[in-house]
Design a protein around this motif. Structure first.
Motif, PDB file in Angstrom:
ATOM      1  N   ASN A 348     -79.046  29.559 -27.494  1.00 20.40           N
ATOM      2  CA  ASN A 348     -79.554  30.189 -26.695  1.00 20.40           C
ATOM      3  C   ASN A 348     -80.571  31.118 -27.119  1.00 20.40           C
ATOM      4  O   ASN A 348     -80.145  31.363 -28.351  1.00 20.40           O
ATOM      5  CB  ASN A 348     -78.601  30.195 -25.324  1.00 20.40           C
ATOM      6  N   ARG A 390     -77.776  28.400 -11.166  1.00 25.16           N
ATOM      7  CA  ARG A 390     -78.369  27.316 -11.958  1.00 25.16           C
ATOM      8  C   ARG A 390     -77.189  26.913 -13.050  1.00 25.16           C
ATOM      9  O   ARG A 390     -77.461  26.332 -13.897  1.00 25.16           O
ATOM     10  CB  ARG A 390     -79.985  27.152 -12.781  1.00 25.16           C
ATOM     11  N   GLY A 434     -85.390  31.692 -10.894  1.00 26.30           N
ATOM     12  CA  GLY A 434     -86.289  31.190 -11.930  1.00 26.30           C
ATOM     13  C   GLY A 434     -86.272  30.146 -11.798  1.00 26.30           C
ATOM     14  O   GLY A 434     -86.300  28.649 -10.992  1.00 26.30           O
ATOM     15  N   GLY A 435     -86.646  28.754 -13.392  1.00 25.43           N
ATOM     16  CA  GLY A 435     -86.861  27.857 -13.610  1.00 25.43           C
ATOM     17  C   GLY A 435     -88.054  27.072 -13.501  1.00 25.43           C
ATOM     18  O   GLY A 435     -88.959  28.356 -13.190  1.00 25.43           O
ATOM     19  N   ASN A 436     -88.088  25.846 -13.322  1.00 23.30           N
ATOM     20  CA  ASN A 436     -90.164  26.001 -13.461  1.00 23.30           C
ATOM     21  C   ASN A 436     -90.838  25.934 -12.051  1.00 23.30           C
ATOM     22  O   ASN A 436     -90.143  24.657 -11.038  1.00 23.30           O
ATOM     23  CB  ASN A 436     -90.529  24.656 -13.930  1.00 23.30           C
ATOM     24  N   PRO A 460     -82.223  36.301 -22.260  1.00 19.96           N
ATOM     25  CA  PRO A 460     -83.126  36.430 -21.867  1.00 19.96           C
ATOM     26  C   PRO A 460     -83.269  35.504 -20.316  1.00 19.96           C
ATOM     27  O   PRO A 460     -84.275  35.687 -19.514  1.00 19.96           O
ATOM     28  CB  PRO A 460     -84.087  35.673 -22.957  1.00 19.96           C
ATOM     29  N   TYR A 461     -82.703  34.206 -20.250  1.00 16.24           N
ATOM     30  CA  TYR A 461     -82.848  32.831 -19.498  1.00 16.24           C
ATOM     31  C   TYR A 461     -82.134  34.045 -17.453  1.00 16.24           C
ATOM     32  O   TYR A 461     -82.718  32.950 -17.000  1.00 16.24           O
ATOM     33  CB  TYR A 461     -82.173  31.883 -19.264  1.00 16.24           C
ATOM     34  N   GLU A 462     -82.049  35.120 -18.231  1.00 14.29           N
ATOM     35  CA  GLU A 462     -81.115  35.673 -16.389  1.00 14.29           C
ATOM     36  C   GLU A 462     -82.444  36.682 -16.193  1.00 14.29           C
ATOM     37  O   GLU A 462     -82.060  37.431 -15.417  1.00 14.29           O
ATOM     38  CB  GLU A 462     -79.953  36.299 -16.550  1.00 14.29           C
ATOM     39  N   GLN A 465     -87.184  36.734 -13.941  1.00 13.89           N
ATOM     40  CA  GLN A 465     -87.152  35.710 -13.522  1.00 13.89           C
ATOM     41  C   GLN A 465     -87.367  35.868 -11.683  1.00 13.89           C
ATOM     42  O   GLN A 465     -86.930  37.197 -11.807  1.00 13.89           O
ATOM     43  CB  GLN A 465     -85.864  35.110 -13.640  1.00 13.89           C
TER      44      GLN A 465
END
Length: 488
Positions: A348, A390, A434-436, A460-462, A465
């Motif tokens: 990650n 997600r 988030g996501g595409n 970072p992915y949370e 976004q």
């Protein structure tokens, strides 16, 4: 125990803790990614603690306090005096990984204690010849398996070691089989749950081996363990390995260094995390403390050894438990040269904090912002809307913190959430983080940004976004549900 009472209430609930609470509130004999014991304790602790994070984390604090005590007792059992008992106990108390195990509710909470207890029974059987002790050995093993399957690797490795010692004679007597049958009986309901659901844990484990876990070379694997257990403590457990292999007080104790070697070899081959074999270290630290006690004869030398171990634990404690405010922690870790990647076990991207700390930030804020988006929807949309996480951290945050904010239960394709299904939702209005966007637009007729997450310390992915509102799923959600499955 005092250390944990001082610091365990800082930061916030972790991703896994939120998930365990939700799983425990839907109590079952098993889950995709763990046995039932820890979710049960998490939900019970959450209910009894009344919102107190310190109260919620009382069980791991107690478990690690007991581990420190039993380590000192194990040193005594191996012939150690008061100095060896103190040295072994301090080494475990100051180990980063053991401090972290005592911080928050996780499936590791009972592993060091149960591995050590099983080892204690092995030594007592060798000392007394009382084969009936295989029965409580089996009870402890079964209890541990209800918390995490990891002890199965230790038991298999220990069995290899025992075959090389006089305790292999136990195979010709009934009590070891009674103990094995008891362990199997304790864990049987969980195994039946896994079998009934197609052994999802094996699928999840394969995902970890092939993609999720960060592959480490044997040297890197050992290096992380030295850091986790404590660099100052390394000479102690190395001395333990040597003394158990070359000059054990009992021939049966040679099983432990063999088990250690087998365990680490298997886990490196399977791309296991470097934390996985750490529950065996209290055994090695106790044995090493006894060996060092025989070498250090003067009170000055012994005092210096105790002081060095204690100082090493104090220096590294902020890396494991929230001793410092976040801003101070970041500066302190940088000064030590231990950035977020030093303890990484998964693939990650990392921000300012290592994952075990980053996962304790941002969840109430996420729930509040999702609730604001939900509240701003037209009434007709609000009645049909559902949040799709997600990952189970997002879904767990909505389920735990969103209740008081008027949010309906979340859905997700991640691990146990997938088995719970879409909960009656058809995909007409879905909130997602988030996501595409292009991927969402391919699945929904209308997609808009309705909010934004921005927390400085979350993973970072949370953070940073958008919060999307997607309307009109082109394929009804119950039909598309098999495609959202994510066992990892």
């Amino acid at each position: 125990m005092l250390v944990h009472l001082l610091v365990n209430g800082r930061y916030g609930y972790s991703r896994d803790e939120l998930y365990f609470i939700v799983c425990g509130e839907r109590l079952a004999w098993g889950y995709v990614d763990q046995p039932p014991l820890v979710p049960f304790l998490a939900a019970l602790s959450y209910r009894l603690s009344g919102g107190s994070l310190l109260g919620f984390r009382l069980v791991p604090a107690l478990a690690m306090a007991a581990t420190v005590a039993l380590t000192s007792e194990f040193a005594r059992l191996l012939g150690g005096g008061r100095f060896a008992q103190w040295l072994a106990g301090l080494a475990v108390m100051g180990g980063m990984v053991f401090l972290a195990f005592g911080l928050f509710v996780s499936t590791d909470v009972f592993q060091p204690l149960t591995w050590l207890a099983c080892s204690w029974f092995v030594v007592r059987i060798a000392q007394t010849g009382d084969e009936r002790l295989w029965v409580p050995f089996g009870a402890v093993a079964g209890f541990s398996l209800l918390g995490k399957y990891l002890i199965a690797f230790f038991l298999a490795s220990l069995a290899v070691g025992l075959l090389a010692t006089p305790l292999r004679r136990s195979l010709a007597r009934p009590w070891i089989y009674v103990g094995a049958a008891l362990a199997l009986a304790i864990v049987a309901p969980n195994l039946l749950w896994q079998a009934r659901h197609g052994w999802p844990f094996l699928e999840l484990g394969a995902a970890g081996v092939t993609g999720k876990n960060l592959p480490l070379s044997p040297i890197a694997f050992l290096g992380q363990q030295i850091l986790f257990v404590g660099p100052v403590a390394a000479p102690i457990w190395v001395a333990g390995l040597w003394s158990l292999a070359r000059r054990p007080a009992l021939p049966a104790c040679q099983a432990f260094p063999i088990a250690y070697l087998v365990l680490c070899t298997v886990l490196v081959a399977l791309h296991g995390k470097a934390t996985y074999p750490t529950p065996i270290y209290p055994v090695l630290l106790a044995a090493g403390a006894v060996a060092i006690e025989r070498t250090l004869r003067t009170s000055v030398a012994r005092g210096a050894a105790l002081a060095a171990v204690a100082a090493g634990g104090v220096v590294l404690a902020p890396m494991a438990v929230p001793v410092l405010p976040v801003e101070s922690y970041v500066a302190y870790a940088a000064a030590l040269g231990l950035g977020p990647s030093a303890t990484a076990g998964e693939r990650n991207a990392l921000g300012l904090l290592p994952q075990h700390f980053a996962d304790m930030h941002g969840w109430p804020e996420m729930a509040a912002k999702v609730a604001a988006v939900h509240a701003a929807l037209p009434a007709a949309d609000r009645d049909r809307a559902v949040f799709f996480g997600r990952n189970y951290g997002e879904a767990g945050a909505i389920d735990v913190f969103g209740r008081a904010l008027g949010l309906p239960p979340a859905i997700s394709g991640h691990n146990e959430y997938f088995l719970w299904g879409p909960r009656g939702h058809d995909g007409s209005v879905v909130l997602v983080i988030g996501g595409n966007r292009a991927d969402l637009e391919a699945q929904f007729r209308e997609v808009e940004v309705a909010g934004w997450l921005d927390h400085p310390y979350a993973m970072p992915y949370e953070t940073r976004q958008p919060i999307y509102v997607a309307r009109g799923m082109k394929v009804p959600l119950p039909v598309a549900w098999p495609r959202v499955k994510n066992f990892s």
